[in-house]
Design a protein around this motif. Structure first.
Motif, PDB file in Angstrom:
ATOM      1  N   ALA A 205       0.809  -1.221   0.000  1.00  0.00           N
ATOM      2  CA  ALA A 205       0.000   0.000   0.000  1.00  0.00           C
ATOM      3  C   ALA A 205       0.841   1.269   0.000  1.00  0.00           C
ATOM      4  CB  ALA A 205      -0.921   0.003   1.217  1.00  0.00           C
ATOM      5  N   ARG A 206       2.027   1.224   0.615  1.00  0.00           N
ATOM      6  CA  ARG A 206       2.732   2.477   0.898  1.00  0.00           C
ATOM      7  C   ARG A 206       4.122   2.606   0.306  1.00  0.00           C
ATOM      8  NH1 ARG A 206       0.929   0.778   6.060  1.00  0.00           N
ATOM      9  NH2 ARG A 206      -0.923   1.881   6.793  1.00  0.00           N
ATOM     10  N   PHE A 207       4.735   1.527  -0.183  1.00  0.00           N
ATOM     11  CA  PHE A 207       6.120   1.616  -0.641  1.00  0.00           C
ATOM     12  C   PHE A 207       6.139   2.190  -2.057  1.00  0.00           C
ATOM     13  CE2 PHE A 207      10.325   0.009  -1.923  1.00  0.00           C
ATOM     14  CZ  PHE A 207      11.052   0.414  -0.819  1.00  0.00           C
ATOM     15  N   ALA A 208       6.042   3.509  -2.146  1.00  0.00           N
ATOM     16  CA  ALA A 208       5.848   4.155  -3.446  1.00  0.00           C
ATOM     17  C   ALA A 208       6.517   5.518  -3.470  1.00  0.00           C
ATOM     18  CB  ALA A 208       4.353   4.299  -3.741  1.00  0.00           C
ATOM     19  N   ASP A 209       6.810   5.976  -4.682  1.00  0.00           N
ATOM     20  CA  ASP A 209       7.272   7.342  -4.928  1.00  0.00           C
ATOM     21  C   ASP A 209       6.261   8.032  -5.834  1.00  0.00           C
ATOM     22  OD1 ASP A 209       9.619   7.374  -3.438  1.00  0.00           O
ATOM     23  OD2 ASP A 209      10.846   6.588  -5.080  1.00  0.00           O
ATOM     24  N   TRP A 210       6.334   9.369  -5.860  1.00  0.00           N
ATOM     25  CA  TRP A 210       5.442  10.142  -6.724  1.00  0.00           C
ATOM     26  C   TRP A 210       6.125  10.382  -8.067  1.00  0.00           C
ATOM     27  CZ3 TRP A 210       0.533  10.868  -5.324  1.00  0.00           C
ATOM     28  CH2 TRP A 210       0.212  10.745  -3.971  1.00  0.00           C
ATOM     29  N   MET A 211       5.395  10.074  -9.152  1.00  0.00           N
ATOM     30  CA  MET A 211       5.945  10.280 -10.489  1.00  0.00           C
ATOM     31  C   MET A 211       5.021  11.200 -11.288  1.00  0.00           C
ATOM     32  SD  MET A 211       5.077   6.786 -12.597  1.00  0.00           S
ATOM     33  CE  MET A 211       3.376   6.366 -13.043  1.00  0.00           C
ATOM     34  N   VAL A 212       5.609  11.849 -12.307  1.00  0.00           N
ATOM     35  CA  VAL A 212       4.832  12.670 -13.236  1.00  0.00           C
ATOM     36  C   VAL A 212       5.206  12.286 -14.654  1.00  0.00           C
ATOM     37  CG1 VAL A 212       4.507  14.643 -11.697  1.00  0.00           C
ATOM     38  CG2 VAL A 212       6.568  14.509 -13.104  1.00  0.00           C
ATOM     39  N   LYS A 213       4.277  12.527 -15.584  1.00  0.00           N
ATOM     40  CA  LYS A 213       4.530  12.235 -16.998  1.00  0.00           C
ATOM     41  C   LYS A 213       4.569  13.517 -17.813  1.00  0.00           C
ATOM     42  CE  LYS A 213       2.862   7.513 -17.748  1.00  0.00           C
ATOM     43  NZ  LYS A 213       1.913   6.674 -18.505  1.00  0.00           N
ATOM     44  N   ASP A 214       5.530  13.574 -18.715  1.00  0.00           N
ATOM     45  CA  ASP A 214       5.599  14.654 -19.694  1.00  0.00           C
ATOM     46  C   ASP A 214       4.349  14.559 -20.564  1.00  0.00           C
ATOM     47  OD1 ASP A 214       6.174  15.896 -22.314  1.00  0.00           O
ATOM     48  OD2 ASP A 214       8.195  16.186 -21.521  1.00  0.00           O
ATOM     49  N   THR A 215       3.554  15.638 -20.633  1.00  0.00           N
ATOM     50  CA  THR A 215       2.291  15.589 -21.370  1.00  0.00           C
ATOM     51  C   THR A 215       2.488  15.517 -22.880  1.00  0.00           C
ATOM     52  OG1 THR A 215       2.177  18.005 -21.332  1.00  0.00           O
ATOM     53  CG2 THR A 215       1.029  16.812 -19.575  1.00  0.00           C
ATOM     54  N   GLY A 216       3.725  15.801 -23.330  1.00  0.00           N
ATOM     55  CA  GLY A 216       3.989  15.750 -24.758  1.00  0.00           C
ATOM     56  C   GLY A 216       4.566  14.436 -25.225  1.00  0.00           C
ATOM     57  N   ASN A 217       5.642  13.979 -24.591  1.00  0.00           N
ATOM     58  CA  ASN A 217       6.325  12.770 -25.078  1.00  0.00           C
ATOM     59  C   ASN A 217       6.173  11.563 -24.161  1.00  0.00           C
ATOM     60  OD1 ASN A 217       8.141  13.179 -22.923  1.00  0.00           O
ATOM     61  ND2 ASN A 217       9.621  14.259 -24.208  1.00  0.00           N
ATOM     62  N   GLY A 218       5.485  11.725 -23.022  1.00  0.00           N
ATOM     63  CA  GLY A 218       5.235  10.588 -22.143  1.00  0.00           C
ATOM     64  C   GLY A 218       6.392  10.209 -21.239  1.00  0.00           C
ATOM     65  N   GLU A 219       7.488  10.985 -21.245  1.00  0.00           N
ATOM     66  CA  GLU A 219       8.625  10.650 -20.386  1.00  0.00           C
ATOM     67  C   GLU A 219       8.187  10.685 -18.923  1.00  0.00           C
ATOM     68  OE1 GLU A 219      13.168  12.208 -19.327  1.00  0.00           O
ATOM     69  OE2 GLU A 219      11.901  13.366 -20.696  1.00  0.00           O
ATOM     70  N   VAL A 220       8.658   9.693 -18.157  1.00  0.00           N
ATOM     71  CA  VAL A 220       8.297   9.590 -16.748  1.00  0.00           C
ATOM     72  C   VAL A 220       9.427  10.147 -15.893  1.00  0.00           C
ATOM     73  CG1 VAL A 220       7.735   8.011 -14.872  1.00  0.00           C
ATOM     74  CG2 VAL A 220       6.828   7.589 -17.160  1.00  0.00           C
ATOM     75  N   LEU A 221       9.080  10.996 -14.934  1.00  0.00           N
ATOM     76  CA  LEU A 221      10.057  11.640 -14.054  1.00  0.00           C
ATOM     77  C   LEU A 221       9.607  11.491 -12.612  1.00  0.00           C
ATOM     78  CD1 LEU A 221      10.185  14.960 -16.078  1.00  0.00           C
ATOM     79  CD2 LEU A 221      11.990  13.253 -16.093  1.00  0.00           C
ATOM     80  N   ARG A 222      10.552  11.406 -11.710  1.00  0.00           N
ATOM     81  CA  ARG A 222      10.204  11.400 -10.285  1.00  0.00           C
ATOM     82  C   ARG A 222       9.910  12.828  -9.863  1.00  0.00           C
ATOM     83  NH1 ARG A 222      13.338   8.426  -5.242  1.00  0.00           N
ATOM     84  NH2 ARG A 222      12.749  10.004  -3.708  1.00  0.00           N
ATOM     85  N   ALA A 223       8.774  13.048  -9.236  1.00  0.00           N
ATOM     86  CA  ALA A 223       8.266  14.400  -9.000  1.00  0.00           C
ATOM     87  C   ALA A 223       9.189  15.232  -8.115  1.00  0.00           C
ATOM     88  CB  ALA A 223       6.867  14.326  -8.385  1.00  0.00           C
ATOM     89  N   ASP A 224       9.646  14.669  -6.990  1.00  0.00           N
ATOM     90  CA  ASP A 224      10.469  15.478  -6.090  1.00  0.00           C
ATOM     91  C   ASP A 224      11.824  15.794  -6.707  1.00  0.00           C
ATOM     92  OD1 ASP A 224      11.177  12.789  -5.904  1.00  0.00           O
ATOM     93  OD2 ASP A 224      11.765  12.913  -3.808  1.00  0.00           O
ATOM     94  N   HIS A 225      12.367  14.868  -7.498  1.00  0.00           N
ATOM     95  CA  HIS A 225      13.644  15.136  -8.160  1.00  0.00           C
ATOM     96  C   HIS A 225      13.500  16.234  -9.215  1.00  0.00           C
ATOM     97  CE1 HIS A 225      15.508  10.954  -7.085  1.00  0.00           C
ATOM     98  NE2 HIS A 225      15.223  11.703  -6.029  1.00  0.00           N
ATOM     99  N   LEU A 226      12.375  16.239  -9.924  1.00  0.00           N
ATOM    100  CA  LEU A 226      12.130  17.274 -10.927  1.00  0.00           C
ATOM    101  C   LEU A 226      12.103  18.655 -10.269  1.00  0.00           C
ATOM    102  CD1 LEU A 226      11.375  18.281 -13.754  1.00  0.00           C
ATOM    103  CD2 LEU A 226       8.987  17.716 -13.233  1.00  0.00           C
ATOM    104  N   VAL A 227      11.348  18.785  -9.175  1.00  0.00           N
ATOM    105  CA  VAL A 227      11.274  20.065  -8.464  1.00  0.00           C
ATOM    106  C   VAL A 227      12.657  20.483  -7.987  1.00  0.00           C
ATOM    107  CG1 VAL A 227      10.359  21.235  -6.419  1.00  0.00           C
ATOM    108  CG2 VAL A 227       8.874  19.739  -7.779  1.00  0.00           C
ATOM    109  N   LYS A 228      13.398  19.544  -7.401  1.00  0.00           N
ATOM    110  CA  LYS A 228      14.728  19.844  -6.872  1.00  0.00           C
ATOM    111  C   LYS A 228      15.672  20.322  -7.975  1.00  0.00           C
ATOM    112  CE  LYS A 228      18.706  17.650  -4.652  1.00  0.00           C
ATOM    113  NZ  LYS A 228      19.303  16.381  -4.174  1.00  0.00           N
ATOM    114  N   ASN A 229      15.722  19.579  -9.072  1.00  0.00           N
ATOM    115  CA  ASN A 229      16.670  19.905 -10.141  1.00  0.00           C
ATOM    116  C   ASN A 229      16.382  21.269 -10.763  1.00  0.00           C
ATOM    117  OD1 ASN A 229      17.886  17.434  -9.724  1.00  0.00           O
ATOM    118  ND2 ASN A 229      16.753  16.411 -11.347  1.00  0.00           N
ATOM    119  N   VAL A 230      15.117  21.566 -11.005  1.00  0.00           N
ATOM    120  CA  VAL A 230      14.750  22.832 -11.647  1.00  0.00           C
ATOM    121  C   VAL A 230      15.028  24.013 -10.713  1.00  0.00           C
ATOM    122  CG1 VAL A 230      12.833  24.207 -12.533  1.00  0.00           C
ATOM    123  CG2 VAL A 230      13.085  21.813 -13.236  1.00  0.00           C
TER     124      VAL A 230
END
Length: 658
Positions: free
Chosen positions: A90-115
């Motif tokens: 139920a809980r062993f998970a990370d948050w991911m997001v998808k690029d709405t254009g090309n479908g690339e999958v990114l880890r949400a917290d890493h994306l925020v951090k890097n930008v």
């Protein structure tokens, strides 16, 4: 080995040269490389395998041997009900997001951090300020190459800088929806495409599998080794004569299906863990050896500082941190200090090591308190390499409830406890006649009530029939004639309790990578060729044997020295290639080889041998047996280089003449 004084600052850390060395000397490489590779999977070459084995060997000595722990080796493949019970499904998970254009999958917290980090770096450039630290500069350089997070010199207003720094300080505390709101508020898009991303979604990190030819038993590859300890608790307790505290330990493979592994050994899908489960009385979390570590000073980043949007650390002794409640208890503090000592012993730079406390939303579902040993590196900045958690009684409690197997300690009391309490007394005949097959369910629901609940039920029955709800949510009517609540006196001679667990958990691959970074430098006279200043306790090869000539008259001496080093427990290898001695030493400096012994014509004639120290290139000379005795003491920690220099005279080079 002594901490020799070497000028490593003449050439700042160069990640390009560092990566080239690791690749050229095959410390590790992408798995299945000739088939194109798979992200997050790596193979270790000869020096990497030896380095990992030596780190693990030192871990076993430092923890299992010195702390008298019991070592386990439990299975990797695990039936699904185990992880359903533990909460991982139920809980062993990370948050991911998808690029709405090309479908690339990114880890949400890493994306925020890097930008946000790239924007802050651009602000520093626009203001003409130096980067925050060399490691950050290298990290951003690596991101440009791998993630295309471009740093543009754009000045931010002071409010934006403060906001970004506050977000980064507490990034691990944000929920998925909060990360989504941050990305919308601060216009964060996929750096590699410029496209917006969708809402964060949870992604379970476990690899699903099945057991049996028809797949009738669903299972998972374990994401940690811990559950094997808990399921074997009763056997371990019996092995320890029914007493706590005690600890079990395990080194083994674990698997996590990372969303976007792009950071080398720091984020992989298959890795080696070393974990300890220390079982302790929940009423007594003191530690008998705590006084030995109370004065150890640590760099701490507590949860309150982070939650306030700050990342300022403070130095505290372990004793002071426990006394002030910063670290929850003595046993947790003891292991934090032991982790600190282990990391320093294997060569981690103490100036790039800190302990960060988990914040409320970040805390694992099982943890009461948790501290991460974070090591600074050029790829991930401050990276968690060891976690040390107080898992309370969560694991044993949930597995006992699911299996109906008591996972308890029974402790004889010096003085019996006499107490009076309310109990339910049933009229079994009336109960069975009215409730029939549901009688057992109802009695279980009543007997699960605490003292206040039973007294409340007594009052309701005094007024007539009442209703009770079972654990499954069904309601039943209880008649006054079925049940009375009475107070009885009980004498208890045995205390039963579920132990709490303190868990240090080590990511061996992450530690190995950071150790290599911290050990790497280049000499003034040979910038292109690096040196790995690994401590002798972990370096893949302890000693290089270098015969001056390949002539046959050297063979017996080479065999004799090799045999004597082996008998002394010192791992050595021979390099009798045609290149110069200097080049042979230089290419072994790249492998971290701690010492070198040279056999020259004087060795054949006089039985002498020279000894070279890697970092200073200082050389000493003496009779072969004396040199081997010094090497043995250096490698096994009984001597430092300064003492070796007192035992052996300096080598002036003239003995090598034929």
């Amino acid at each position: 080995m002594s901490k020799t004084t070497v000028n490593k600052t003449a050439h700042p850390f160069d990640k390009t040269r560092f990566d080239a060395l690791l690749n050229r000397r095959f410390f590790y490489a992408p798995a299945f490389e000739i088939y194109g590779g798979v992200a997050g999977l790596y193979d270790y070459g000869p020096p990497g395998s030896s380095l990992q084995a030596n780190i693990i060997a030192e871990w076993r000595r430092h923890f299992i041997v010195e702390e008298a722990m019991y070592e386990l080796d439990t299975t990797i493949m695990t039936p699904a009900p185990v992880f359903e019970t533990s909460g991982h499904v139920a809980r062993f998970a990370d948050w991911m997001v998808k690029d709405t254009g090309n479908g690339e999958v990114l880890r949400a917290d890493h994306l925020v951090k890097n930008v946000l980090e790239a924007r802050l770096e651009g602000d520093r450039e626009a203001r003409g300020a130096a980067p925050a630290a060399p490691a950050d500069k290298d990290k951003d350089k690596d991101k440009k190459k791998k993630k295309q997070v471009k740093t543009t010199a754009v000045k931010l207003d002071d409010a934006a800088v403060a906001t970004y720094e506050s977000i980064l300080a507490q990034l691990d505390n944000y929920t998925g929806p909060e990360l989504g709101e941050l990305m919308r508020t601060h216009a964060i898009t996929n750096p590699s495409s410029g496209n917006p991303v969708g809402e964060p979604q949870q992604f379970n990190l476990m690899f699903a599998s099945s057991i049996g030819p028809t797949g009738q038993h669903p299972g998972y590859l374990r994401p940690e080794t811990a559950q094997g300890h808990f399921l074997n608790f009763n056997r371990l307790l019996e092995f320890n004569n029914g007493r706590v505290p005690f600890a079990s330990a395990q080194v083994g493979r674990a698997f996590r299906n990372e969303i976007s592994p792009r950071a080398g050994l720091l984020r992989v899908r298959e890795f080696t863990m070393a974990e300890i489960e220390h079982f302790v009385d929940p009423l007594d979390k003191s530690h008998p050896r705590f006084s030995e570590v109370a004065e150890v000073e640590l760099v701490l980043l507590d949860k309150y500082t982070q939650a306030a949007g700050n990342s300022t650390t403070r130095r505290m002794t372990v004793g002071a941190a426990v006394a002030a409640g910063v670290i929850a208890n003595e046993t947790l503090g003891y292991f934090v200090a032991r982790i600190h000592a282990f990391l320093l012993r294997i060569g981690i730079d103490g100036q790039r090591l800190r302990f960060r406390q988990h914040m409320a939303n970040e805390m694992a579902h099982y943890a009461a308190d948790c501290w991460d040993a974070e090591i600074q590196n050029s790829v991930g900045g401050w990276t968690e390499c060891v976690g040390c958690a107080d898992r309370a009684a969560y694991d044993l409690s949930v597995h006992a409830a699911a299996t109906k197997q008591p996972l308890l300690v029974r402790q004889a009391l010096k003085e019996p406890i006499v107490e009076e309490r309310a109990v339910a007394v049933w009229d079994r005949k009336a109960l069975g006649k009215t409730l029939k097959g549901d009688a057992g369910t109802v009695t279980a629901a009543v007997e699960a009530l605490d003292e206040a609940g039973l007294m409340r039920l007594q009052g309701e029955l005094a007024q007539g029939p009442t209703r009770i709800m079972t654990e499954a949510g069904k309601e039943f009517t209880i008649e006054p004639g079925m049940l009375t609540i009475e107070r009885k006196t009980f004498k208890t001679s045995v205390r039963e309790f579920t132990p709490n667990v303190i868990e240090p958990s080590f990511g061996i691959g992450r530690i190995l990578y950071c150790l290599l970074e911290h050990s790497f430098w280049s000499r003034e006279q040979d910038v292109e060729r690096g040196v790995l200043s690994l401590p002798a306790v972990v370096t893949p090869t302890k000693v290089l044997i270098v015969p001056l000539s390949a002539r046959a008259e050297f063979d017996p001496l080479v065999k004799e020295v090799s045999m004597k080093l082996r008998k002394a427990g010192v791992h050595a290898r021979v390099d009798d290639s045609n290149t110069s001695i200097g080049k042979r030493y230089a290419r072994n400096d790249e492998l971290g080889t701690a010492y070198g012994v040279t056999l020259d014509f004087a060795s054949v004639q006089n039985g002498t041998m020279t000894l070279r120290e890697r970092d200073t290139t200082d050389q000493r000379i003496g009779p072969i047996d004396d040199v081997i005795a010094v090497v043995e003491a250096l490698v096994h920690g009984g001597m430092e280089w300064d003492e070796a220099c007192k035992r052996l005279p300096a080598y002036d080079g003239v003995q090598a003449v034929e």
